[in-house]
Design an enzyme around this catalytic site. Structure first.
Site, PDB file in Angstrom:
ATOM      1  CB  CYS A   1      -0.940  -0.005   1.206  1.00  0.00           C
ATOM      2  SG  CYS A   1      -0.167  -0.557   2.723  1.00  0.00           S
TER       3      CYS A   1
ATOM      4  CG  HIS B   1      -1.051   3.881   4.740  1.00  0.00           C
ATOM      5  ND1 HIS B   1      -1.781   3.541   5.851  1.00  0.00           N
ATOM      6  CD2 HIS B   1      -0.468   2.728   4.321  1.00  0.00           C
ATOM      7  CE1 HIS B   1      -1.639   2.246   6.096  1.00  0.00           C
ATOM      8  NE2 HIS B   1      -0.848   1.724   5.173  1.00  0.00           N
TER       9      HIS B   1
END
Ligand code: 3JN
Length: 336
Positions: free
Chosen positions: A129, A241
């Site tokens: 990710c 994130h």
């Protein structure tokens, strides 16, 4: 339009759930959805298009007749089951790190290197990710100005660890509010009100495995000549994130040119107007598909230096969405 038998392996996990939701939201041509998981979850159901679909066991035989199997069941399960799925006739898109660095396995971000899909031999890997959102932002800059070096620090949400970590953060918040002792089991330290410079295991070189994934995957996907100096940090955020990224390019650029390139790149949304307090945060990215870029500014301490702040939903573009976009790109390229 042709439609496909789609298996989701790890259907009961946080990413598996997001994959099923993403298939539905994007109207992927699903003839039949086959949710697969460990024996303990067999018989449970998942929601798909207003119906309940029963979970079956992820095991030999489960992939017969399946066109595409999207895996998010961890590296150990992928190591065993992905080759079985391919032997039974499915194309595998795997979200774990198990196959990413295998030279025979394409590692793909559809906006960045879709052509890598053309040589697939059954298994296709979804990058980590943190790599995905970084490379979406770096690709247009690299194409125009050739990136030499990247220094990146991540601020990663607990959902990257999974459902147990989401619960640990909320349990710690409840314990704090109730004046009770805070217990940590998923993470080695309290995550509430904290930032842990530790994601995945530590390696002999002093970096964590998460950090080295960003180094190695960048070289495989974008350019082996790019040097990446990473620090991966877990923060008390549920979803999304964030990354502080410092870039040094070979060719000179203007911030205006970088802004224009990023703004025109598929999948990127610029949120960059500090005078109006416009910059992306994890909460802005929650549930969204875009990679958000803000805080664009020149780094005057090196030649051709650039700083930026890049935020994306780790469960969407960082995992489920990228995997489903790989499946869509396979269709576009007549590989599925
Ligand atoms: O911690 C995060 O925010 C992302 C976690 C990713 C992850 C967690 C456990 C195992 C991975 C990954 O995708 O690299 C793996 C793995 O497959 O190695």
């Amino acid at each position: 339009m042709k439609s496909y038998k789609v298996a989701v392996v790890g259907a009961m996990g946080a990413v598996g759930h997001e994959m099923i939701k993403t298939l539905e939201q994007r109207n992927f041509p699903v003839a039949e959805l086959i949710p697969l998981d460990v024996a303990a979850n067999v018989g449970k159901t998942v929601r798909f298009k207003n119906g309940d679909v029963t979970v079956k066991e992820a095991a030999k035989g489960a992939f017969v007749g399946v066109d595409i199997a999207i895996f998010s069941a961890g590296g150990d399960a992928s190591a065993i089951l992905a080759p079985i799925a391919v032997a039974e006739g499915a194309i595998v898109v795997d979200n774990s790190s198990q196959w990413r660095m295998d030279p025979a396995v394409p590692l793909v971000i559809p906006e960045v290197n879709p052509q890598a899909l053309d040589s697939h031999k059954g298994i296709i890997a979804n990058p980590n990710c943190s790599t995905i959102q970084m490379l979406v932002a770096l690709k247009p800059i690299h194409d125009a100005f050739k990136i030499k070096r990247v220094v990146v620090s991540t601020y990663q949400a607990v959902s990257g660890t999974g459902g147990k970590a989401i619960k640990e953060l909320s349990d710690q918040a409840k314990a704090f509010a109730a004046g009770k002792p805070i217990e940590a089991s998923v993470y080695p330290r309290q995550i509430l009100f904290n930032a842990l410079p530790h994601i995945d295991v530590f390696l002999d070189n002093g970096y964590t495995k998460e950090e080295m994934k960003m180094v190695n995957e960048t070289k495989k996907i974008l350019d082996p000549s790019i040097e990446v100096s990473p620090t991966a940090v877990r923060v008390a955020v549920y979803r999304g994130h964030s990354e502080s990224i410092n870039v040094q390019t070979e060719k000179p650029f203007t911030i205006a040119a970088v802004r224009e390139l990023l703004g025109a790149f598929p999948g990127i949304k610029l949120m960059d107007d500090p005078s109006k307090l416009v910059y992306p945060t994890a909460l802005d990215a929650d549930g969204r598909d875009e990679t958000f870029v803000g805080r664009l500014r020149a780094d005057p301490t090196v030649p051709n230096g650039l700083n930026m702040w890049v935020v994306s939903d780790n469960l969407r573009k960082g995992a489920a969405l990228n995997a489903v976009q790989i499946a869509e790109t396979l269709i576009e390229r007549k590989l599925l």
